[in-house]
Design a protein around this motif. Sequence first.
Motif, PDB file in Angstrom:
ATOM      1  N   ILE A  22     110.822  17.670 -27.957  1.00 54.87           N
ATOM      2  CA  ILE A  22     111.588  16.673 -28.717  1.00 54.87           C
ATOM      3  C   ILE A  22     111.881  15.456 -27.848  1.00 54.87           C
ATOM      4  O   ILE A  22     111.732  14.320 -28.292  1.00 54.87           O
ATOM      5  N   GLY A  23     112.242  15.681 -26.605  1.00 55.62           N
ATOM      6  CA  GLY A  23     112.506  14.573 -25.683  1.00 55.62           C
ATOM      7  C   GLY A  23     111.252  13.811 -25.303  1.00 55.62           C
ATOM      8  O   GLY A  23     111.257  12.584 -25.250  1.00 55.62           O
ATOM      9  N   ARG A  24     110.176  14.530 -25.016  1.00 60.25           N
ATOM     10  CA  ARG A  24     108.931  13.898 -24.576  1.00 60.25           C
ATOM     11  C   ARG A  24     108.341  12.978 -25.638  1.00 60.25           C
ATOM     12  O   ARG A  24     107.816  11.918 -25.334  1.00 60.25           O
ATOM     13  N   PHE A  25     108.453  13.381 -26.912  1.00 59.57           N
ATOM     14  CA  PHE A  25     107.901  12.566 -27.991  1.00 59.57           C
ATOM     15  C   PHE A  25     108.966  11.706 -28.664  1.00 59.57           C
ATOM     16  O   PHE A  25     108.691  11.071 -29.678  1.00 59.57           O
ATOM     17  N   ASP A  26     110.168  11.686 -28.104  1.00 56.61           N
ATOM     18  CA  ASP A  26     111.272  10.846 -28.575  1.00 56.61           C
ATOM     19  C   ASP A  26     111.541  11.050 -30.067  1.00 56.61           C
ATOM     20  O   ASP A  26     111.596  10.103 -30.838  1.00 56.61           O
ATOM     21  N   LEU A  27     111.706  12.309 -30.457  1.00 60.17           N
ATOM     22  CA  LEU A  27     111.931  12.639 -31.867  1.00 60.17           C
ATOM     23  C   LEU A  27     113.274  13.335 -32.081  1.00 60.17           C
ATOM     24  O   LEU A  27     113.444  14.101 -33.018  1.00 60.17           O
ATOM     25  N   GLY A  28     114.222  13.066 -31.243  1.00 62.00           N
ATOM     26  CA  GLY A  28     115.506  13.744 -31.322  1.00 62.00           C
ATOM     27  C   GLY A  28     116.495  13.160 -32.299  1.00 62.00           C
ATOM     28  O   GLY A  28     117.431  13.830 -32.722  1.00 62.00           O
ATOM     29  N   GLY A  29     116.329  11.915 -32.706  1.00 56.60           N
ATOM     30  CA  GLY A  29     117.329  11.257 -33.525  1.00 56.60           C
ATOM     31  C   GLY A  29     117.224  11.491 -35.009  1.00 56.60           C
ATOM     32  O   GLY A  29     118.111  11.109 -35.756  1.00 56.60           O
ATOM     33  N   ALA A  30     116.177  12.126 -35.488  1.00 51.19           N
ATOM     34  CA  ALA A  30     115.984  12.281 -36.928  1.00 51.19           C
ATOM     35  C   ALA A  30     116.693  13.521 -37.467  1.00 51.19           C
ATOM     36  O   ALA A  30     117.088  14.408 -36.719  1.00 51.19           O
ATOM     37  N   LYS A  31     116.820  13.565 -38.792  1.00 55.07           N
ATOM     38  CA  LYS A  31     117.424  14.707 -39.453  1.00 55.07           C
ATOM     39  C   LYS A  31     116.493  15.913 -39.355  1.00 55.07           C
ATOM     40  O   LYS A  31     115.280  15.772 -39.287  1.00 55.07           O
ATOM     41  N   THR A  32     117.095  17.084 -39.388  1.00 54.16           N
ATOM     42  CA  THR A  32     116.301  18.305 -39.330  1.00 54.16           C
ATOM     43  C   THR A  32     115.744  18.634 -40.716  1.00 54.16           C
ATOM     44  O   THR A  32     116.231  18.120 -41.725  1.00 54.16           O
ATOM     45  N   LYS A  33     114.728  19.491 -40.739  1.00 49.50           N
ATOM     46  CA  LYS A  33     114.090  19.903 -41.996  1.00 49.50           C
ATOM     47  C   LYS A  33     114.179  21.413 -42.132  1.00 49.50           C
ATOM     48  O   LYS A  33     114.192  22.143 -41.153  1.00 49.50           O
ATOM     49  N   LYS A  34     114.187  21.885 -43.364  1.00 54.13           N
ATOM     50  CA  LYS A  34     114.295  23.320 -43.642  1.00 54.13           C
ATOM     51  C   LYS A  34     112.936  24.014 -43.693  1.00 54.13           C
ATOM     52  O   LYS A  34     112.867  25.234 -43.723  1.00 54.13           O
ATOM     53  N   SER A  35     111.833  23.245 -43.735  1.00 56.10           N
ATOM     54  CA  SER A  35     110.492  23.833 -43.755  1.00 56.10           C
ATOM     55  C   SER A  35     109.550  22.937 -42.952  1.00 56.10           C
ATOM     56  O   SER A  35     109.783  21.730 -42.848  1.00 56.10           O
ATOM     57  N   PRO A  36     108.473  23.513 -42.395  1.00 58.28           N
ATOM     58  CA  PRO A  36     107.564  22.695 -41.576  1.00 58.28           C
ATOM     59  C   PRO A  36     106.693  21.748 -42.381  1.00 58.28           C
ATOM     60  O   PRO A  36     106.180  20.777 -41.847  1.00 58.28           O
ATOM     61  N   GLY A  37     106.519  22.002 -43.660  1.00 62.51           N
ATOM     62  CA  GLY A  37     105.694  21.124 -44.484  1.00 62.51           C
ATOM     63  C   GLY A  37     105.913  21.383 -45.954  1.00 62.51           C
ATOM     64  O   GLY A  37     106.346  22.456 -46.359  1.00 62.51           O
ATOM     65  N   LEU A 108     103.368  15.808 -38.708  1.00 60.81           N
ATOM     66  CA  LEU A 108     103.666  16.307 -37.363  1.00 60.81           C
ATOM     67  C   LEU A 108     105.148  16.131 -37.028  1.00 60.81           C
ATOM     68  O   LEU A 108     105.778  17.023 -36.450  1.00 60.81           O
ATOM     69  N   LYS A 109     105.700  14.987 -37.391  1.00 56.86           N
ATOM     70  CA  LYS A 109     107.123  14.754 -37.133  1.00 56.86           C
ATOM     71  C   LYS A 109     107.984  15.749 -37.914  1.00 56.86           C
ATOM     72  O   LYS A 109     108.978  16.256 -37.392  1.00 56.86           O
ATOM     73  N   ARG A 110     107.579  16.037 -39.139  1.00 59.77           N
ATOM     74  CA  ARG A 110     108.329  17.000 -39.952  1.00 59.77           C
ATOM     75  C   ARG A 110     108.330  18.379 -39.289  1.00 59.77           C
ATOM     76  O   ARG A 110     109.336  19.079 -39.297  1.00 59.77           O
ATOM     77  N   ILE A 111     107.201  18.777 -38.703  1.00 59.45           N
ATOM     78  CA  ILE A 111     107.131  20.060 -38.001  1.00 59.45           C
ATOM     79  C   ILE A 111     108.138  20.064 -36.850  1.00 59.45           C
ATOM     80  O   ILE A 111     108.861  21.047 -36.645  1.00 59.45           O
ATOM     81  N   VAL A 112     108.200  18.970 -36.108  1.00 59.15           N
ATOM     82  CA  VAL A 112     109.148  18.879 -34.981  1.00 59.15           C
ATOM     83  C   VAL A 112     110.584  18.918 -35.495  1.00 59.15           C
ATOM     84  O   VAL A 112     111.444  19.597 -34.912  1.00 59.15           O
ATOM     85  N   TYR A 113     110.878  18.242 -36.593  1.00 55.04           N
ATOM     86  CA  TYR A 113     112.226  18.255 -37.152  1.00 55.04           C
ATOM     87  C   TYR A 113     112.594  19.660 -37.641  1.00 55.04           C
ATOM     88  O   TYR A 113     113.744  20.076 -37.552  1.00 55.04           O
ATOM     89  N   TYR A 114     111.609  20.388 -38.146  1.00 58.09           N
ATOM     90  CA  TYR A 114     111.830  21.782 -38.541  1.00 58.09           C
ATOM     91  C   TYR A 114     112.131  22.639 -37.305  1.00 58.09           C
ATOM     92  O   TYR A 114     113.029  23.481 -37.320  1.00 58.09           O
ATOM     93  N   LEU A 115     111.382  22.415 -36.238  1.00 60.67           N
ATOM     94  CA  LEU A 115     111.636  23.151 -34.996  1.00 60.67           C
ATOM     95  C   LEU A 115     113.031  22.855 -34.459  1.00 60.67           C
ATOM     96  O   LEU A 115     113.704  23.732 -33.911  1.00 60.67           O
ATOM     97  N   LYS A 116     113.457  21.616 -34.618  1.00 58.31           N
ATOM     98  CA  LYS A 116     114.803  21.231 -34.183  1.00 58.31           C
ATOM     99  C   LYS A 116     115.860  22.004 -34.974  1.00 58.31           C
ATOM    100  O   LYS A 116     116.863  22.451 -34.421  1.00 58.31           O
ATOM    101  N   GLU A 117     115.605  22.186 -36.270  1.00 62.54           N
ATOM    102  CA  GLU A 117     116.526  22.938 -37.142  1.00 62.54           C
ATOM    103  C   GLU A 117     116.560  24.421 -36.772  1.00 62.54           C
ATOM    104  O   GLU A 117     117.597  25.067 -36.851  1.00 62.54           O
ATOM    105  N   THR A 118     115.413  24.959 -36.362  1.00 59.82           N
ATOM    106  CA  THR A 118     115.282  26.400 -36.115  1.00 59.82           C
ATOM    107  C   THR A 118     115.007  26.682 -34.638  1.00 59.82           C
ATOM    108  O   THR A 118     114.273  27.615 -34.313  1.00 59.82           O
ATOM    109  N   ILE A 119     115.604  25.904 -33.770  1.00 60.20           N
ATOM    110  CA  ILE A 119     115.286  25.947 -32.342  1.00 60.20           C
ATOM    111  C   ILE A 119     115.552  27.313 -31.695  1.00 60.20           C
ATOM    112  O   ILE A 119     114.857  27.721 -30.772  1.00 60.20           O
ATOM    113  N   ALA A 120     116.518  28.050 -32.188  1.00 64.56           N
ATOM    114  CA  ALA A 120     116.858  29.348 -31.589  1.00 64.56           C
ATOM    115  C   ALA A 120     115.999  30.491 -32.132  1.00 64.56           C
ATOM    116  O   ALA A 120     116.106  31.618 -31.663  1.00 64.56           O
ATOM    117  N   GLU A 121     115.153  30.202 -33.120  1.00 60.69           N
ATOM    118  CA  GLU A 121     114.309  31.248 -33.705  1.00 60.69           C
ATOM    119  C   GLU A 121     113.227  31.666 -32.728  1.00 60.69           C
ATOM    120  O   GLU A 121     112.862  30.926 -31.822  1.00 60.69           O
TER     121      GLU A 121
END
Length: 181
Positions: A22-37, A108-121
């Motif tokens: 998330i840090g490397r691709f600078d995608l930390g500021g967006a809202k999280t998603k409930k599904s990868p796609g 791809l961004k949506r997948i990252v936002y989903y990972l952000k939502e489910t980071i502990a999974e």
Amino acid sequence: IKFDRKNKTVKLSQKSYIESLIGRFDLGGAKTKKSPGNPADLPCKSDLPDLETKEGKATWEVLKKFPYRELIGTLAHLSRWTRPDIKFCVGYAARYQILYSQKHINLLKRIVYYLKETIAEGIVFGNSTTPLCVFCDADYGMDKDTRKSTTGIVCLFYGGPGYAMSKLQPVLADSTTVSEL
């Protein structure tokens, strides 16, 4: 890797890897998603920029600055080891590594936002007494470009996915039965 001796489970996760992604691709500021796609909103060939036109060439010059292949590789690593839940979407986006559109980047961004939502999974082994359980399914002609079907398989070992696969079928199925076979 976390061992829970009381419940006799082992959990594999890559929380710090996802945080660095998330840090490397600078995608930390967006809202999280409930599904990868969203299957209804997957990009296809008609979304690609037309390189025969001036506008298409200009669009492509802007788009190719995004580290598309690098992000695909990073996400593929995650899907291979601890996050099989993103395997289909990552594989779908990987089909377009030569030429892609903003819609592909958004996937791809949506997948990252989903990972952000489910980071502990992660993957948990041992939360089932069943040594092996296999699930298999296929859609029927859902690929927008080829109308081919996609097959998915998950093999659970004591409740944790030890093997997962999502693959576009090589032939065009003419019915749901043929697709499933």
